[in-house]
Scaffold this motif. Structure first.
Motif, PDB file in Angstrom:
ATOM      1  N   GLY A   1       4.917  15.963  -3.222  1.00 10.09           N
ATOM      2  CA  GLY A   1       6.047  15.093  -3.529  1.00 10.09           C
ATOM      3  C   GLY A   1       6.370  14.058  -2.471  1.00 10.09           C
ATOM      4  O   GLY A   1       7.349  13.316  -2.596  1.00 10.09           O
ATOM      5  N   ASN A   2       5.564  13.976  -1.417  1.00 10.75           N
ATOM      6  CA  ASN A   2       5.806  12.990  -0.359  1.00 10.75           C
ATOM      7  C   ASN A   2       5.097  11.675  -0.696  1.00 10.75           C
ATOM      8  O   ASN A   2       3.907  11.673  -1.011  1.00 10.75           O
ATOM      9  CB  ASN A   2       5.289  13.499   0.985  1.00 10.75           C
ATOM     10  N   ILE A   3       5.819  10.569  -0.619  1.00 15.14           N
ATOM     11  CA  ILE A   3       5.246   9.245  -0.868  1.00 15.14           C
ATOM     12  C   ILE A   3       5.754   8.297   0.214  1.00 15.14           C
ATOM     13  O   ILE A   3       6.952   8.262   0.506  1.00 15.14           O
ATOM     14  CB  ILE A   3       5.624   8.696  -2.260  1.00 15.14           C
ATOM     15  N   VAL A   4       4.850   7.540   0.809  1.00 17.59           N
ATOM     16  CA  VAL A   4       5.227   6.537   1.804  1.00 17.59           C
ATOM     17  C   VAL A   4       4.552   5.221   1.464  1.00 17.59           C
ATOM     18  O   VAL A   4       3.586   5.177   0.698  1.00 17.59           O
ATOM     19  CB  VAL A   4       4.822   6.952   3.241  1.00 17.59           C
TER      20      VAL A   4
ATOM     21  N   ALA B   1       5.519   4.345  -7.562  1.00 19.91           N
ATOM     22  CA  ALA B   1       4.583   5.468  -7.428  1.00 19.91           C
ATOM     23  C   ALA B   1       5.242   6.770  -7.872  1.00 19.91           C
ATOM     24  O   ALA B   1       4.614   7.602  -8.548  1.00 19.91           O
ATOM     25  CB  ALA B   1       4.109   5.578  -5.978  1.00 19.91           C
ATOM     26  N   ARG B   2       6.500   6.944  -7.521  1.00 15.04           N
ATOM     27  CA  ARG B   2       7.218   8.170  -7.893  1.00 15.04           C
ATOM     28  C   ARG B   2       7.383   8.276  -9.411  1.00 15.04           C
ATOM     29  O   ARG B   2       7.413   9.385  -9.960  1.00 15.04           O
ATOM     30  CB  ARG B   2       8.589   8.182  -7.198  1.00 15.04           C
ATOM     31  N   SER B   3       7.457   7.142 -10.100  1.00 14.56           N
ATOM     32  CA  SER B   3       7.670   7.157 -11.555  1.00 14.56           C
ATOM     33  C   SER B   3       6.522   7.824 -12.298  1.00 14.56           C
ATOM     34  O   SER B   3       6.696   8.251 -13.448  1.00 14.56           O
ATOM     35  CB  SER B   3       7.872   5.727 -12.076  1.00 14.56           C
TER      36      SER B   3
ATOM     37  N   GLN C   1       0.849  -1.203   0.000  1.00  8.34           N
ATOM     38  CA  GLN C   1       0.000   0.000   0.000  1.00  8.34           C
ATOM     39  C   GLN C   1       0.879   1.246   0.000  1.00  8.34           C
ATOM     40  O   GLN C   1       1.807   1.350   0.788  1.00  8.34           O
ATOM     41  CB  GLN C   1      -0.882   0.012   1.241  1.00  8.34           C
ATOM     42  N   VAL C   2       0.586   2.188  -0.897  1.00  9.66           N
ATOM     43  CA  VAL C   2       1.320   3.454  -0.924  1.00  9.66           C
ATOM     44  C   VAL C   2       0.350   4.631  -0.815  1.00  9.66           C
ATOM     45  O   VAL C   2      -0.828   4.520  -1.160  1.00  9.66           O
ATOM     46  CB  VAL C   2       2.172   3.616  -2.213  1.00  9.66           C
ATOM     47  N   LEU C   3       0.860   5.745  -0.302  1.00  8.39           N
ATOM     48  CA  LEU C   3       0.141   7.017  -0.266  1.00  8.39           C
ATOM     49  C   LEU C   3       1.075   8.100  -0.770  1.00  8.39           C
ATOM     50  O   LEU C   3       2.239   8.158  -0.369  1.00  8.39           O
ATOM     51  CB  LEU C   3      -0.293   7.361   1.165  1.00  8.39           C
ATOM     52  N   GLY C   4       0.555   8.957  -1.641  1.00  9.50           N
ATOM     53  CA  GLY C   4       1.350  10.081  -2.139  1.00  9.50           C
ATOM     54  C   GLY C   4       0.539  11.357  -2.109  1.00  9.50           C
ATOM     55  O   GLY C   4      -0.657  11.346  -2.423  1.00  9.50           O
ATOM     56  N   ASP C   5       1.170  12.473  -1.708  1.00 11.84           N
ATOM     57  CA  ASP C   5       0.452  13.748  -1.687  1.00 11.84           C
ATOM     58  C   ASP C   5       0.891  14.641  -2.850  1.00 11.84           C
ATOM     59  O   ASP C   5       1.712  14.240  -3.687  1.00 11.84           O
ATOM     60  CB  ASP C   5       0.619  14.454  -0.332  1.00 11.84           C
ATOM     61  N   HIS C   6       0.343  15.834  -2.903  1.00 12.37           N
ATOM     62  CA  HIS C   6       0.648  16.760  -4.000  1.00 12.37           C
ATOM     63  C   HIS C   6       1.907  17.575  -3.722  1.00 12.37           C
ATOM     64  O   HIS C   6       2.219  18.499  -4.481  1.00 12.37           O
ATOM     65  CB  HIS C   6      -0.547  17.694  -4.240  1.00 12.37           C
TER      66      HIS C   6
END
Length: 494
Positions: free
Chosen positions: A218-221, A262-264, A211-216
């Motif tokens: 640039g933070n992704i965990v 997710a970052r890609s 499971q991933v979460l990303g905000d607007h």
């Protein structure tokens, strides 16, 4: 964000509405004519009919949902899962209408919605891949040559595929041409896209997702993994978190890779990166689902986060309120999907009326559902009745609670997967953690549940006989004591 329209139905619609209500946000339900009396319709602040029962005349019509937003004054849409949740065209429609989609960008959906473009994006971050082709392949002779280089068995997969459609296992070169034609034909009929590619077939894979979460900002965990290997027809039935086989080192590396995937695509919102794990615990990228997953509750249980609330906060433009190093796994959770299906008949849907419907309760038990006693399971939609989730301080406690909850779950009028869930949890392979995606094929056969029921009936009969024998002995011993406490109490409460 003042009002959210939930573009879905059933348990997931209710689940989203409850989180929105806790945040002080009003909700709008949409419903087909078949769902006019559904629980999510009654729960929402407002409800609006969007068409006839078939989903292609209601829940899949994006323009009807946009119109419903305009009519009710909703300023955001949560698509749940299924239906339009991964539809890039719908995401663009929402944006063009000046509304907020509680989900990722259309561009992220588009890239990750095709297995080949998803692989290309993941490869830019050197994510491990199963050996095979990185491009669509149509020339049979070229495909044969590449298959021989990779080595049999080979898996032919539709680029736009899902749910096991457009997928063929090929064990020998002489089978290849026929199986490739079948895969292309099924891909065209299922997805309108005949593009296929080939991979080495991992014979005993486990299905692990992160499971991933990303905000607007640039933070992704990542929120750790879910084990999803107990499946039928390539679709999950039982999930758990965390996996019983991952070491802390593998978990950290898989999490890092999921964040990079997710970052890609500059991912925002909640998403899931799926991997397969081989017998040597090597992991390979499979795909990314750009939505909330059915099994998200097990992640919520072990992290203490409400993923729907996180989705809403991200859509509002808020930054994640934590860093990766602040997140930790606490306890263990298991989810059983309670389907209106007959496991003894190849898990075929068993539509009907819920004559009895009583859910389990107690410590560590959660039920996400959208039905109540007396309601009918519509033939038009997925046959899932509920998600039964249990939580414990460790895996054994979560399993014990699930078995107790299954026993307490009282459903009549239809066949369900409850007994199948009991079969799995009591099986030595599951208890030991030594299982893979072939669990059903290896261990579950027609009659498996019947045999279990016969064993239980025999035990119950023995217990009843012993009880009757003891009761007669007590009665004989007290025949002269008509005014005993037992007798007085019995008369009092009759």
């Amino acid at each position: 964000m003042n009002k959210i329209l939930v573009a879905n139905r059933g348990e997931i619609a209710l689940r989203i509405m409850r989180s929105a209500k806790e945040m002080g946000i009003k909700t709008v339900a949409v419903f087909s004519e078949a769902d006019r009396s559904a629980l999510h319709v009654r729960y929402a602040d407002e409800a609006i009919c969007i068409g006839p029962a078939p989903s292609n005349q209601s829940y899949l019509l994006g323009h009807n949902i946009i119109t419903a937003c305009k009519t009710t004054g909703a300023d955001a849409i949560h698509p749940g899962y299924g239906f339009l949740s991964e539809n890039a065209e719908f995401a663009r429609m929402v944006k063009a209408a000046g509304l907020i989609l509680i989900g990722p960008s259309a561009e992220a959906m588009e890239v990750m919605g095709n297995k080949l473009s998803a692989k290309a994006a993941a490869l830019s971050y050197q994510i491990p891949m199963v050996p095979g082709t990185d491009q669509a392949i149509t020339d049979v002779a070229e495909a044969k040559q590449r298959a021989a280089e990779v080595g049999f068995p080979i898996l032919i997969k539709a680029a736009a595929g899902g749910g096991g459609k457009g997928m063929r296992v090929v064990n020998a070169l002489e089978e290849f041409e026929e199986q490739m034609k079948l895969a292309i034909s099924e891909a065209i009929s299922s997805f309108g896209d005949g593009a296929v590619f080939i991979e080495r077939y991992v014979s005993s894979p486990r299905h692990i997702e992160i499971q991933v979460l990303g905000d607007h900002h640039g933070n992704i965990v990542h929120l750790f993994e879910r084990e999803c290997s107990v499946q039928r027809r390539h679709q999950k039935v039982i999930e758990e978190a965390p996996s019983s086989v991952l070491t802390p080192e593998i978990r950290a590396e898989m999490g890092r890779c999921a964040v990079d995937v997710a970052r890609s695509v500059k991912y925002t919102g909640a998403g899931t990166v799926e991997f397969i794990l081989d017998e040597q615990l090597n992991f390979f990228f499979l795909e990314m689902n750009t939505r909330l997953q059915v099994e998200h509750p097990v992640t919520e249980m072990i992290t203490g986060l409400d993923l729907v609330k996180e989705q809403i906060r991200i859509a509002k433009g808020e930054a994640l309120g934590y860093r990766q190093e602040e997140l930790a796994i606490k306890g263990h959770a298991i989810e059983l999907r309670v389907y209106a299906e007959d496991p003894e008949n190849n898990f075929l849907p068993d539509i009907g009326t819920l004559k009895t419907y009583k859910t389990p309760k107690g410590n560590g038990v959660r039920v996400d559902d959208g039905f109540e006693q007396g309601m009918e399971i519509p033939i038009y939609y997925d046959p899932m009745i509920a998600k039964l989730i249990t939580y414990g301080k460790d895996r054994q406690e979560a399993i014990s609670r699930m078995l107790r909850a299954i026993d307490e779950y009282d459903i009549s009028g239809i066949q369900t997967t409850l007994n199948f869930g009991r079969f799995v949890l009591q099986h030595e392979a599951f208890a030991s953690g030594n299982f893979d995606t072939h669990f059903v094929g290896k261990y579950f056969k027609p009659g498996s549940l019947l045999n279990n029921n016969e064993d239980e009936a025999f035990i119950a009969a023995v217990a009843a006989a012993m009880f009757t024998k003891n009761k007669k002995a007590v009665a004989s011993a007290n025949v002269a004591a008509a005014t005993s406490n037992w007798t007085r109490n019995r008369k009092t409460f009759n």
